[in-house]
Each structure stands twice: as C-alpha cells, then as structure tokens.
Write a protein that holds these residues in place. Structure first.
Motif, PDB file in Angstrom:
ATOM      1  N   CYS A  54      10.955 -18.548   4.002  1.00  0.00           N
ATOM      2  CA  CYS A  54      10.018 -17.446   3.707  1.00  0.00           C
ATOM      3  C   CYS A  54       8.830 -17.465   4.659  1.00  0.00           C
ATOM      4  CB  CYS A  54       9.532 -17.541   2.263  1.00  0.00           C
ATOM      5  SG  CYS A  54      10.826 -17.220   1.066  1.00  0.00           S
ATOM      6  N   ASP A  55       8.300 -18.678   4.925  1.00  0.00           N
ATOM      7  CA  ASP A  55       7.170 -18.804   5.864  1.00  0.00           C
ATOM      8  C   ASP A  55       7.566 -18.317   7.251  1.00  0.00           C
ATOM      9  OD1 ASP A  55       5.568 -19.784   3.931  1.00  0.00           O
ATOM     10  OD2 ASP A  55       5.784 -21.898   4.478  1.00  0.00           O
ATOM     11  N   GLU A  56       8.755 -18.748   7.697  1.00  0.00           N
ATOM     12  CA  GLU A  56       9.228 -18.318   9.027  1.00  0.00           C
ATOM     13  C   GLU A  56       9.378 -16.809   9.104  1.00  0.00           C
ATOM     14  OE1 GLU A  56      12.810 -20.357  10.074  1.00  0.00           O
ATOM     15  OE2 GLU A  56      11.840 -22.329  10.121  1.00  0.00           O
ATOM     16  N   ASN A  57       9.949 -16.213   8.040  1.00  0.00           N
ATOM     17  CA  ASN A  57      10.122 -14.750   8.013  1.00  0.00           C
ATOM     18  C   ASN A  57       8.787 -14.030   8.007  1.00  0.00           C
ATOM     19  OD1 ASN A  57      12.847 -15.127   7.991  1.00  0.00           O
ATOM     20  ND2 ASN A  57      13.117 -14.786   5.807  1.00  0.00           N
ATOM     21  N   THR A  58       7.818 -14.572   7.251  1.00  0.00           N
ATOM     22  CA  THR A  58       6.475 -13.967   7.207  1.00  0.00           C
ATOM     23  C   THR A  58       5.848 -13.972   8.593  1.00  0.00           C
ATOM     24  OG1 THR A  58       6.272 -14.896   4.991  1.00  0.00           O
ATOM     25  CG2 THR A  58       4.265 -14.031   5.971  1.00  0.00           C
ATOM     26  N   TYR A  59       5.906 -15.128   9.262  1.00  0.00           N
ATOM     27  CA  TYR A  59       5.310 -15.231  10.608  1.00  0.00           C
ATOM     28  C   TYR A  59       5.999 -14.282  11.590  1.00  0.00           C
ATOM     29  CZ  TYR A  59       3.267 -19.543   8.742  1.00  0.00           C
ATOM     30  OH  TYR A  59       2.592 -20.468   7.983  1.00  0.00           O
ATOM     31  N   THR A  60       7.342 -14.196  11.467  1.00  0.00           N
ATOM     32  CA  THR A  60       8.091 -13.298  12.364  1.00  0.00           C
ATOM     33  C   THR A  60       7.681 -11.847  12.154  1.00  0.00           C
ATOM     34  OG1 THR A  60       9.933 -14.846  12.155  1.00  0.00           O
ATOM     35  CG2 THR A  60      10.416 -12.734  13.195  1.00  0.00           C
ATOM     36  N   MET A  61       7.550 -11.434  10.860  1.00  0.00           N
ATOM     37  CA  MET A  61       7.142 -10.063  10.539  1.00  0.00           C
ATOM     38  C   MET A  61       5.744  -9.758  11.074  1.00  0.00           C
ATOM     39  SD  MET A  61       9.567  -8.463   8.995  1.00  0.00           S
ATOM     40  CE  MET A  61       8.749  -7.097   8.209  1.00  0.00           C
ATOM     41  N   GLU A  62       4.830 -10.733  10.877  1.00  0.00           N
ATOM     42  CA  GLU A  62       3.457 -10.549  11.371  1.00  0.00           C
ATOM     43  C   GLU A  62       3.442 -10.398  12.883  1.00  0.00           C
ATOM     44  OE1 GLU A  62       1.189 -13.805   9.926  1.00  0.00           O
ATOM     45  OE2 GLU A  62       1.143 -13.078   7.855  1.00  0.00           O
ATOM     46  N   TYR A  63       4.262 -11.220  13.552  1.00  0.00           N
ATOM     47  CA  TYR A  63       4.342 -11.180  15.016  1.00  0.00           C
ATOM     48  C   TYR A  63       4.878  -9.831  15.495  1.00  0.00           C
ATOM     49  CZ  TYR A  63       6.101 -12.275  19.711  1.00  0.00           C
ATOM     50  OH  TYR A  63       6.368 -12.249  21.054  1.00  0.00           O
ATOM     51  N   LEU A  64       5.948  -9.340  14.829  1.00  0.00           N
ATOM     52  CA  LEU A  64       6.543  -8.051  15.217  1.00  0.00           C
ATOM     53  C   LEU A  64       5.568  -6.900  14.973  1.00  0.00           C
ATOM     54  CD1 LEU A  64      10.157  -8.592  13.825  1.00  0.00           C
ATOM     55  CD2 LEU A  64       9.505  -8.500  16.229  1.00  0.00           C
ATOM     56  N   LEU A  65       4.818  -6.992  13.868  1.00  0.00           N
ATOM     57  CA  LEU A  65       3.845  -5.926  13.570  1.00  0.00           C
ATOM     58  C   LEU A  65       2.714  -5.899  14.583  1.00  0.00           C
ATOM     59  CD1 LEU A  65       3.690  -6.275   9.675  1.00  0.00           C
ATOM     60  CD2 LEU A  65       4.483  -4.276  10.939  1.00  0.00           C
ATOM     61  N   THR A  66       2.261  -7.105  15.008  1.00  0.00           N
ATOM     62  CA  THR A  66       1.198  -7.145  16.030  1.00  0.00           C
ATOM     63  C   THR A  66       1.706  -6.609  17.364  1.00  0.00           C
ATOM     64  OG1 THR A  66       1.795  -9.449  16.408  1.00  0.00           O
ATOM     65  CG2 THR A  66      -0.142  -9.054  15.050  1.00  0.00           C
ATOM     66  N   LEU A  67       2.981  -6.871  17.670  1.00  0.00           N
ATOM     67  CA  LEU A  67       3.567  -6.330  18.906  1.00  0.00           C
ATOM     68  C   LEU A  67       3.603  -4.806  18.869  1.00  0.00           C
ATOM     69  CD1 LEU A  67       6.653  -8.585  19.778  1.00  0.00           C
ATOM     70  CD2 LEU A  67       4.546  -8.380  21.049  1.00  0.00           C
ATOM     71  N   ASN A  68       3.928  -4.261  17.684  1.00  0.00           N
ATOM     72  CA  ASN A  68       4.013  -2.808  17.515  1.00  0.00           C
ATOM     73  C   ASN A  68       2.651  -2.153  17.728  1.00  0.00           C
ATOM     74  OD1 ASN A  68       5.226  -0.368  16.897  1.00  0.00           O
ATOM     75  ND2 ASN A  68       4.720  -0.542  14.721  1.00  0.00           N
ATOM     76  N   GLN A  69       1.575  -2.829  17.215  1.00  0.00           N
ATOM     77  CA  GLN A  69       0.224  -2.286  17.388  1.00  0.00           C
ATOM     78  C   GLN A  69      -0.181  -2.277  18.853  1.00  0.00           C
ATOM     79  OE1 GLN A  69      -2.138  -4.762  14.858  1.00  0.00           O
ATOM     80  NE2 GLN A  69      -1.217  -3.969  12.968  1.00  0.00           N
TER      81      GLN A  69
END
Length: 852
Positions: A837-852
């Motif tokens: 879950c932690d890994e998935n959370t970090y991955t999602m946060e990373y992808l969202l920051t890339l999108n911004q």
C-alpha cells in the motif's frame, strides 16, 4: 510430541571462504558457508542453506551452465556431485589434493580442475545411471608452480590457466593440428586471473602486484619495428615455422593502489567490465580495453576474497572471509542489492519474538542482530554495546528487545524506530551475564558476575528499584515464571533462589544442588523448573511443593568429540560434559539441552529418557568433531593440521600481526587456529514447529518437515483421492474436508479448501468436529503465506475463533503453538500488505506530480 526435526536453515553466517557464484539466470547467489552451501534469492529476498555437508570447509564450487549439476570441493580435495534442482548428492569423489579452481566448460560437457601444478579435465556426468560418473579426459602439465585459475573460451575448445610461476598458459581441449600450448610470460608476481575478450582476439592477465597486461594475436610487423623483443610471447619459431602470428603484449596498465595487493578479479566479456578486489578492502571497476576507471570504492576494512559478476553484468558480488561479509552491488545505480554480515566472533545468545517470526542474537563482538526466520536475513544491527553481549531477551509484545553485556549496561531497543531508548546501569560497574524480563515488559532484571547481585529496574522510568543479594557465586541464569510473579535465579554457588520481586516481604525459597547451576528454565505452565548443573545432570523441581521430582544423568549423552591437541581421550576428558543451555518444547512435554559439544539432546520431561540426539555439524575443520585422533598427525611441534606448511605467509607484510599495538615483526612459526564446535544457547520457537541453536557455525534452525511424509489420520479403506473428489463434486463440503484431513495429503486438502464458497464457511465451521480444529488451523496458518486469497482466509479464521472460541480457551495449552503460528502468518501478511500500500501510494503521488 514429534521428534523428527531436520536441519532447515543456517542464519548468522553468510560467507566463510572460497568463490561466490551467480546462477545462470543471474537472480540467485551461491555462497560457501563452512562445509555447506547457502543460496540467496535476490529477487524474492530469501536465503536457503542446502542440507548436504562436505567433510571439511568448502574451498571451490562450480555450477554447470544449465544449472543442473553443482560441484563442491573441500579443503582436502573431496568432491560432492549434486543435482542442483533437487538438492540431492549424486556421487562422492576424492581428488586427493586441494583444488585451487574448478570450472565447467561453456557447453557443459567438461570441467577443469586445478590440482597443484597440474590441470585435470574430466567429462561432465550425465543423467543416466553410471557406475563411475567421473571420467578423466586428459591431464595437462607445464606450469612450475601451483595453478591459480582456469578460464574457458566461449566455444569451449581452449582454456587458459594462470599460475604462481608468474605465467599464463593456453591449452586446447582436443588435439589441434599445428597447435602447442602457449606460454604468456612477463609478470613479476603471481598471475591471479586471465580472461578472453568476447571476440577471443584479446587476452587480459592480472597479477598480484597490480599489473594488467593486454595481449593481442598479431604478427610482429603489425606492432611496428620499435616494439621490444621481450614483449613477444615465448614460442619456439624453429619448431613452428608456419606460425607467423603470435600473442604479444600491446599495452601494460597498473591499478596503483599504494601497497594493496590484488586478491581476486572477474571479467564480464559482453559488457567489457573488469572488476578487481584488493587486500585493503577496496574494489575497482575498469572498462576494457581502454582501461577507463568507472568506480573505486571501499566496501570493507579487510581484504576482499572473492568477486563475481552475474550474467547480465549488472550485479557484482563480493565476499570477505575475515569479517564474514557478503555484498551484492549494483554498479549502475550505485546501490546495495544485498549487504549481510554475521557476528565477528562467537554468537553467545538467541531469543525468539512472541510470534516466532524474528530471532535476536548477541555476540562477543558487542553487536545485537535481529534475523527474520522466513527470509533468513538480518534486518537490523545494534552496535551500542562496547563489549560482548551475554543475553538478549524479547519483551512479550515483541516490539522491545533487551540485551545485557559485559560492558556493565543493560539496553532496551525499540524495534519500530530501531533505536536504543533506555540504558540501565548499576551504581558501581559490574559485568552482566544474566537477564530476565517480566511478562508485562515493565520490569527488567540482570545478574552480575563479580558482585553476585541481581539488579531490578523499571523500564518506564529507567530507575533502579531493588538490588537482590544472597548468592555467593556469579549469577548464571535468570528467568521469570510464565505468570510473571516469581523470579528464579541460578548461581555457581550451587543454589536456585525463587524471589518474589513485586512483594516487599523478600521471602526467598532456596533449592540446593551438589554442583554449580549453569542454566534454568520454567515449563510453559510455570509449575515445573528444570536446572542443569556442572556435573552433567538436569534436575526437575516441583515449584508448588518445593521438591525435586526427577533427574537426568546427561554426562554420557552430551560428551563426544576430541580436540586436535587433547592429551586425553574423548571418554576421559572432563570438558564439555554438562549442559549450559536448556529450553522446554512449546507443549512442555520435552526438554532440549545443549553445551560445549557437537550434540544437542532431547529428553522426555516425564520419564527423563533420551528421545533424540542431534549432531549439529560433521565439519572436520572444527575442533571437537572427531571421536578418535590419528597419532601419525602428531609431531614434536604439535598437531600437523595446525601448522601452516604452505609457505603462503613468507612475506614479512603478510606475517605482521597488526592486531596488537607496537608489533615490529611477525610470528615466524605461525600456527593456524581451529574453532571448537559448541552450542552456546538453545531456544524453541513459540510456534513449536522449530528450534534454534547459537553454535560456532552460526544460527542453526531445525524444523519439522512433514511435506514428504505420508501421515494419515484415522484412515479408512473407502477414503481415497477419487472418493474425496467425488464427494467434493457432489457439494458435500464438510464430508470432503474431513475425508481430506483423514488422508492428510496436502494437495487434496488445498483443493477442497479452495472450492468451498465463502457463504458456506459458517455452516461448515459449526458442524466441524473439534478434533479437526488443530489440523484446519495449522493448514490455514501455513497456507496464508503463499496464497493470494487473504479475505477468504480471514473469513475462515474469524468464524473458527468465534464459533470454537470457548473450546480453544479451555484447551489453550494444546492450541497455544498453533495460535502463535497463526498470529505469525497474519502478522507477515499484514506487513506485506502495508508495504505494498505504501509503495502504491508513493507511486500515485509521483505520477500525479508528473502530471502537474
């Protein structure tokens, strides 16, 4: 109580000597650990030690290109041929002299062995039945000193050998017309390794003094007229006039690592990488043929003994025998894939966490290490102690670890934040060699060697609450009763004292013995106490009535083995004839005992009979393994195998003993030392499925291996795999699961269990006979770690505990080990899920920051 415990794994030792090997897929690493082989699965983060043993410490290992055959050669030249997939020994053989190198050809049809000045090439064994699997193809001579390494060409037609005579020689596997063995000379020290480039047009030779020569196959006029004649290869032109091309040195390079010598090297032909390990603990990576230095890093304080590169050229593995270190380095990302190290000196003590998932160990090097029993890796090391750690103890909840040391401190470590949060000391400095923590984890007690006192502290405040006095000798052991009310202490004064720590009345009950008491342990129900004494006895005491109820005479059971310089026989020797560590099994029916011996004994507590004797090692490189010594090995200077006859340490810098300050010259008559086999501490797992021993070789784990046994339960003639599957097809789930447990075949139980629908679970659990509860809970606990159906398992567990909770509580002693096994499995699953879950959370946060 089952007694068929088998060797399961070896923790705490990751590398001793010899060469490291990657499997052909590049995902696993093979490392010699004493006389055994450990395999580290770097993708799944698990380690496994194979069950077979060589006679002495393993010196060289070789794996065939298809990873089906493994050769292990020990210090005396004895070979085991192993089916690597099934981990079964196929054949024993003896080369009768130590082998410096063993290499399979790239097509897997032959293997070459370096034996002294000669090289033997043998045909690889096949998989059909053979009377003699080892067939000698040919023996090669030509070197004037010991051969150090062998490297095959990619087409397996030639191989190149290096030697201490400062040359390398090229040989052909089969006779080739017009070809004679070629000598490459010019180095000024031992040649460590020689390697072919991918196109086989270039050879690189590395010597001990840090020189790298690049050889090319050219004609003399291609090199230019100014080339020195000395650089030419030593070929007799008169004998071979048709040969116009020669192997010649085209360039010389030097590693320039001050006084450090080259100890090991490896070359990866596809990526053209040369990796070199030095005696200073530094390694370097060079890109060939340009000799560009990519990295030079220090990874150890001692010399690097072995280096190897995996198939893709991404991972480098290093082994340092002095520190027992094993490292896998990913050079492109500059990060560690694996970094493990055992205790530098002896392992003194061990303790299981409450769920049996972790084991803590303490050693003479002052370090406390925590190992995961599933992966086999150490995940945290505490090095706050400045002297040997004598005892480690988990608090009952498993989140706090206590350790007592000879440096005069007791420390508490937080296993969530990995820090030392409390340090307990006595008013005047003393050495602690006993430790006990009460069941609540609020009170910690430690016994001293020198003042014979017991100190009691509060964990919350860190304050000293009480000092218990009365013993007249060093305290050997402390243990709280399972109820947590009484504290039992044993001493060299021959007494056991029972203290009421929480009551100020200071009532002390004394149990007297005829000899020094070395270890004590409570039975899990707290009604019985077992004590081992220096005269080799184990005494059983009834705590409520204060009477002795039984004695085991264990002197003859534990005694065995003779040291190399013993003047008396094993039978007459007084050393090692007592138990220094005791523990009860999880159900309290048996006692496990170990001491300064190669044996661990299992006794029945009720009848005081010996049930089983485990020999923890057969390694003849350790002292105390052999029962009889051969008088031909004894010389005027002492045992022959303790004298260094190789002359390896002839240089002054090699003989210098830097461990002592002010040493000017080395020991001219240096002796080798052999560690003595012994067991310092023994503990049973709370799950009751395994036990561990802190021994000279490391942390040995023995467990019940039931997968290969046919063990039916109340079997009837009409219960067969076919009838079970027919019952399952007719949707009689309860009958099917009971029939599968009676046949007790794992694959059938698994099939029936998975077919049951979640809405039927409650009905089945309600009607399930209570005698099948233990079997079902044990099956779920073992299965939950491998299966992805987490919610399905949790539904089963919830219904079983809810509906049968009263029965489980009533027979809590019988089910305690199963419930602990279940707790361990659920805890591991929770950890894995949280990590994911932690890994998935970090991955999602990373992808969202890339999108911004």
């Amino acid at each position: 109580m089952k007694t068929d415990f088998k060797f399961s794994n070896l923790l705490g030792t990751v590398y001793t000597q010899g060469n490291l090997l990657f499997t052909p897929d590049g995902n696993s690493l093979l490392s010699p650990v004493g006389n055994r082989i450990s395999m580290f699965d770097l993708l799944n983060n698990k380690s496994l030690t194979f069950p077979f043993e060589n006679k002495t410490n393993i010196k060289r290992i070789a794996l065939s290109p298809k990873a089906n055959l493994l050769l292990t050669v020990d210090e005396e030249g004895r070979v085991l041929l192993i089916n690597f997939q099934r981990r079964i020994v196929l054949h024993h053989f003896n080369f009768k002299s130590p082998a410096e190198d063993v290499q399979f050809s790239n097509d897997g049809k032959y293997f070459a062995v370096a034996l002294g000045k000669h090289i033997q090439v043998w045909k690889s064994p096949g998989f059909n039945r053979e009377f003699a699997p080892f067939i000698l193809h040919r023996k090669y001579t030509g070197h004037f000193d010991d051969v150090t390494s062998i490297t095959w060409t990619s087409d397996s037609r030639f191989f190149i050998s290096t030697s201490k005579d400062m040359t390398a020689r090229i040989y052909s596997l089969h006779p080739v017309e017009g070809f004679t063995p070629i000598t490459l000379s010019g180095h000024r020290n031992y040649v460590i390794g020689a390697y072919f480039s991918a196109d086989q047009e270039t050879i690189y030779t590395v010597s001990k003094d840090g020189a790298l020569f690049v050889w090319k196959y050219k004609s003399p006029n291609e090199l230019g007229k100014d080339e020195d004649e000395e650089d030419e290869m030593d070929i007799d032109q008169k004998e071979n006039p048709q040969l116009t091309k020669k192997w010649m040195i085209v360039s010389r390079h030097y590693f320039n690592q001050s006084n450090a010598k080259v100890i090991c090297s490896a070359y990866h032909a596809m990526s053209k990488l040369l990796v070199v390990g030095f005696s200073s603990g530094i390694f370097g990576i060079w890109e060939m043929p340009e000799f560009n230095n990519i990295h030079t890093l220090s990874i150890s304080q001692k010399k690097i003994d072995s280096v190897t590169i995996n198939a893709t050229g991404e991972w480098l593995a290093f082994g340092s025998s002095k520190l027992g270190q094993l490292l896998v380095w990913e050079w492109q990302s500059e990060s560690y894939v694996l970094k493990q190290q055992g205790h530098y000196y002896d392992m003194n003590t061990l303790s299981y966490s409450a769920d049996g998932q972790n084991i803590a160990t303490g050693g003479d090097d002052g370090k406390v290490k925590v190992w995961n029993t599933l992966s086999g890796f150490c995940f945290v090391t505490f090095s706050e102690h400045s002297s040997g750690v004598s005892v480690v103890e988990f608090a009952k909840n498993g989140q706090v670890l206590f350790s007592a040391s000879l440096d005069g401190t007791v420390r508490a470590f937080d296993l969530i934040r990995y820090r030392n949060f409390r340090t307990f000391t006595s008013p005047s400095p003393v050495q602690f060699n006993a430790l006990a923590v009460d069941s609540s984890g609020e009170i910690v007690c430690a016994g001293s060697m020198d003042t014979f006192e017991i100190f009691v502290w509060s964990v919350q405040t860190g304050k000293l609450l009480d000092i218990l006095t009365g013993h007249e000798g060093p305290i050997s052991c402390l243990v709280f009763s399972p109820s947590g009310v009484e504290l039992a202490s044993s001493s060299w004064d021959g007494t056991i004292r029972i203290w009421d720590v929480f009551n100020r009345g200071k009532h002390v009950e004394i149990f007297r013995h005829n000899s020094d008491v070395l270890a004590i342990v409570y039975r899990p129900d707290g009604k019985q106490l077992a004590a081992s004494t220096l005269d080799g006895q184990i005494n059983f005491w009834d705590i409520e009535n204060g009477i002795q109820i039984g004695t085991v005479e264990g002197r003859k059971d534990i005694s065995g083995g003779r040291k190399a310089n013993d003047r008396t026989t094993a039978a007459n020797s007084s050393s090692g004839k007592s138990f220094n560590s005791l523990c009860y099994t999880a159900d309290g029916s048996c006692v496990l005992a170990g001491g300064n011996s190669k044996y661990v004994c299992l006794y029945d507590a009720k009848s005081q009979l010996l049930l089983r004797k485990f020999q923890i090692s057969h390694n003849l490189s350790l002292d105390g393994i052999q029962e009889f010594l051969n008088s031909k090995n004894i010389t005027e200077a002492g045992p022959l195998n303790l004298i260094d006859e190789t002359g390896e340490l002839s240089d002054l810098e090699d003989r210098l003993d830097n461990s002592l300050p002010g040493t000017q010259k080395g020991d001219l008559s240096i002796r080798k030392t052999r560690p003595e086999i012994r067991t310092k501490s023994i503990k049973f797992s709370p799950t009751g499925r395994s036990w561990s021993a802190a021994s000279t070789e490391g942390l040995l784990i023995y467990s019940l291996d039931e997968n290969l046994l046919f063990d039916p339960f109340e079997l009837e003639i009409d219960i067969t795999p076919i009838s079970i599957l027919e019952t399952l097809r007719s949707k009689e789930y309860l009958k099917a699961i009971i029939m599968s447990f009676r046949l007790n075949e794992l694959y059938l139980i698994h099939q029936v269990y998975e077919k049951i629908l979640p809405e039927n679970i409650e009905l089945i659990v309600k009607d399930l006979p209570e005698k099948y509860l233990e079997k079902l809970l044990k099956f779920i606990a073992n299965h939950i770690e491998e299966s992805p159906h987490i919610e399905f398992h949790l539904l089963w567990i919830m219904k079983l505990l809810t509906i049968h909770g009263k029965y489980l509580r009533q027979y809590s002693n019988q089910f305690s080990s199963i419930l602990r096994l279940l707790q361990k499995a659920i805890g591991k699953t929770q950890e894995d899920l949280a990590k994911l879950c932690d890994e998935n959370t970090y991955t999602m946060e990373y992808l969202l920051t890339l999108n911004q």
